[in-house]
Design a protein around this motif. Structure first.
Motif, mmCIF file in Angstrom:
data_model
loop_
_atom_site.group_PDB
_atom_site.id
_atom_site.type_symbol
_atom_site.label_atom_id
_atom_site.label_comp_id
_atom_site.label_asym_id
_atom_site.label_seq_id
_atom_site.Cartn_x
_atom_site.Cartn_y
_atom_site.Cartn_z
ATOM 1 N N ILE A 70 1.043 -1.345 0.044
ATOM 2 C CA ILE A 70 0.094 -0.188 -0.178
ATOM 3 C C ILE A 70 1.025 1.156 0.080
ATOM 4 O O ILE A 70 1.385 1.793 1.093
ATOM 5 C CB ILE A 70 -0.895 0.151 1.351
ATOM 6 N N PRO A 71 1.256 1.819 -1.208
ATOM 7 C CA PRO A 71 2.408 2.625 -1.123
ATOM 8 C C PRO A 71 1.900 4.104 -0.792
ATOM 9 O O PRO A 71 2.940 4.939 -0.275
ATOM 10 C CB PRO A 71 2.832 2.955 -2.770
ATOM 11 N N PHE A 72 0.571 4.747 -0.921
ATOM 12 C CA PHE A 72 0.372 5.937 -0.823
ATOM 13 C C PHE A 72 -0.902 6.067 -0.022
ATOM 14 O O PHE A 72 -2.098 6.336 -0.686
ATOM 15 C CB PHE A 72 0.255 6.538 -2.145
ATOM 16 N N PRO A 73 -1.315 5.371 1.022
ATOM 17 C CA PRO A 73 -2.414 5.654 1.894
ATOM 18 C C PRO A 73 -2.857 6.956 2.101
ATOM 19 O O PRO A 73 -2.043 7.828 2.330
ATOM 20 C CB PRO A 73 -2.171 4.771 3.104
ATOM 21 N N LEU A 74 -4.115 7.214 2.081
ATOM 22 C CA LEU A 74 -4.454 8.609 2.195
ATOM 23 C C LEU A 74 -4.400 8.749 3.731
ATOM 24 O O LEU A 74 -4.002 10.109 4.151
ATOM 25 C CB LEU A 74 -5.985 8.618 1.996
ATOM 26 N N GLY A 238 -7.248 1.442 1.343
ATOM 27 C CA GLY A 238 -6.247 1.870 1.288
ATOM 28 C C GLY A 238 -5.434 2.510 2.545
ATOM 29 O O GLY A 238 -4.403 2.428 2.921
ATOM 30 N N ASP A 239 -6.510 2.731 3.536
ATOM 31 C CA ASP A 239 -5.890 3.330 4.647
ATOM 32 C C ASP A 239 -5.092 2.432 5.699
ATOM 33 O O ASP A 239 -5.540 1.052 5.513
ATOM 34 C CB ASP A 239 -7.298 3.945 5.805
ATOM 35 N N VAL A 240 -4.163 2.582 6.427
ATOM 36 C CA VAL A 240 -3.651 1.875 7.060
ATOM 37 C C VAL A 240 -3.687 1.947 8.632
ATOM 38 O O VAL A 240 -3.541 3.084 8.982
ATOM 39 C CB VAL A 240 -1.917 1.585 6.895
ATOM 40 N N ILE A 241 -3.578 1.053 9.363
ATOM 41 C CA ILE A 241 -3.534 1.143 11.090
ATOM 42 C C ILE A 241 -2.560 0.243 11.569
ATOM 43 O O ILE A 241 -2.624 -0.974 11.474
ATOM 44 C CB ILE A 241 -4.974 0.605 11.512
#
Length: 302
Positions: A70-74, A238-241
Motif C-alpha cells: 500500500i504505497p500511498f495511503p490517504l 487503502g488506509d493503514v492502521i
C-alpha cells in the motif's frame, strides 16, 4: 476473500506459492495496475486469485522488486500502548480508549528498506498492520472485519529523542521520518488465516529475539480500532492502521538501534520484513532532544 496482494515494481500483483501474477495482465485489463486503485475491489481480486492455477506466472517472488503493498495511503494511523506489557514497561497507565496518533503516510516504505536514522535514539516496534478495503463511517464492531482488505507486517520505527522532546510527549513526528514505516511483504486476506485475532508476532535484532507476543493480547482488537476510528473520521480504501507493539522495545532497556543492525519482524501467516539500520546525518536539534529524553528517563526512575 482469499489472496495475497503485493506491489511489485509499482504494479498490483497476486502471490501464489513462489510465483507472482501481474493483476492487470492476469485480468486481461479488467483490473488496474496501480495498487491503490484495486485495494477497494476485494471481490474481483478473490475471483482472479481463484483462476491463477490456469494462468502463466509473471515471475518468481524471490526475484521480484517488492515495494510497499500500500504505497500511498490517504490516512495512516498508529496506536500507542495497545499491549498491556508495553504500557507497563513504559511506566504508563493502561488506556481506557485507543491512544491514536498519525504516522505520516510519507514514512510508508518497502518491506526491506534501509532505515535512515537521524539520531542515536531510534527504536523498533514490530506491529500488525490493518489495511482498509471497504470505505465506511460509523462502522460497528460487528461488521468491522468486512471493511478490512487484509493484514500485513509492519515496523513503527520511533525516534525517541524527537518523541520526548516536548512535554507532554508527542508521537507523530518521531514516528514519521521517511523510511520509518516499512510494511509488507504482502497483504494477506482473512480467509488465508486460521484465526486473524491471534497471530504470533516476533521482532529480532541481529538474530536475537527482542519481542515475542500474540496479537490476541491487543488491548483494543482490530474490530474495535476500525470502529473507533470510523466514528471520528471516514475510513477509505487503502488506509493503514499500525495496531501497536508488544513489550520488549529497546527504550525499556536503553538498547537503541545502531548502524548496521538488522531488524527482522515476522507475524504468523503474514511473512516477514527485514530492515538494515543506516546512520544518516543528525537532526539539527538532536542535542536538545537528547537532553529532553534524558530528563524524561530520569523522571521515570525517580
Amino acid at each position: 476473500m482469499s489472496f495475497r496482494f503485493a506491489n511489485i515494481a509499482g504494479r498490483a500483483s497476486l502471490i501464489e506459492g513462489d510465483y507472482y501474477y501481474d493483476v492487470a495482465e492476469a485480468s486481461g485489463g479488467a483490473l488496474e495496475a496501480d495498487p491503490m486503485l484495486v485495494v477497494g475491489n476485494s471481490g474481483a481480486l478473490e475471483a482472479l486469485a481463484n483462476t491463477l492455477s490456469d494462468l502463466d506466472a509473471t515471475g518468481l517472488v524471490a526475484q521480484a522488486d517488492l515495494l510497499a503493498p500500500i504505497p500511498f495511503p490517504l490516512q495512516s494511523f498508529g496506536v500507542g500502548l495497545n499491549y498491556r506489557n508495553h504500557a507497563e514497561e513504559s511506566g504508563a497507565e493502561i488506556p481506557v480508549v485507543p491512544l491514536v496518533f498519525t504516522k505520516f503516510a510519507s514514512c510508508i516504505a518497502r518491506p526491506n528498506v534501509d532505515v535512515q536514522m537521524r539520531s542515536d535514539f531510534v527504536d523498533f516496534e514490530g506491529e500488525l498492520v490493518v489495511v482498509i478495503g471497504k470505505p465506511g463511517k460509523d462502522i460497528s464492531k460487528e461488521v468491522a472485519w468486512q471493511h478490512v482488505f487484509g493484514l500485513c507486517v509492519g515496523q513503527d520505527y520511533s525516534d525517541r529523542a524527537v518523541q520526548m522532546a516536548s512535554q507532554p510527549p508527542q508521537f507523530s513526528l518521531g514516528k514519521s521520518f521517511d523510511t520509518f514505516g516499512p510494511i509488507g511483504p504482502f497483504v494477506t486476506s482473512m480467509k488465508v488465516l486460521d484465526d486473524p485475532y491471534r497471530l504470533q508476532l516476533k521482532t529480532l535484532v541481529n538474530g536475537e529475539v527482542r519481542q515475542s507476543d500474540s496479537t490476541g493480547d491487543l488491548i483494543f482488537d482490530v474490530p474495535t480500532l476500525v470502529s473507533y476510528l470510523s466514528h471520528i473520521t471516514p475510513l477509505y480504501a487503502g488506509d493503514v492502521i499500525f495496531t501497536g507493539t508488544p513489550g520488549g522495545v529497546g527504550a525499556a532497556e536503553g538498547k537503541f538501534l545502531k548502524e548496521g543492525d538488522v531488524v527482522t519482524t515476522e507475524i504468523e501467516g503474514l511473512g516477514q520484513i527485514q530492515n538494515r539500520c543506516v546512520r544518516a546525518p543528525d537532526h539539527p536539534h538532536t542535542q536538545e532532544m537528547a537532553q529532553a529524553l534524558a530528563k524524561f528517563a530520569a523522571a521515570r526512575k525517580s
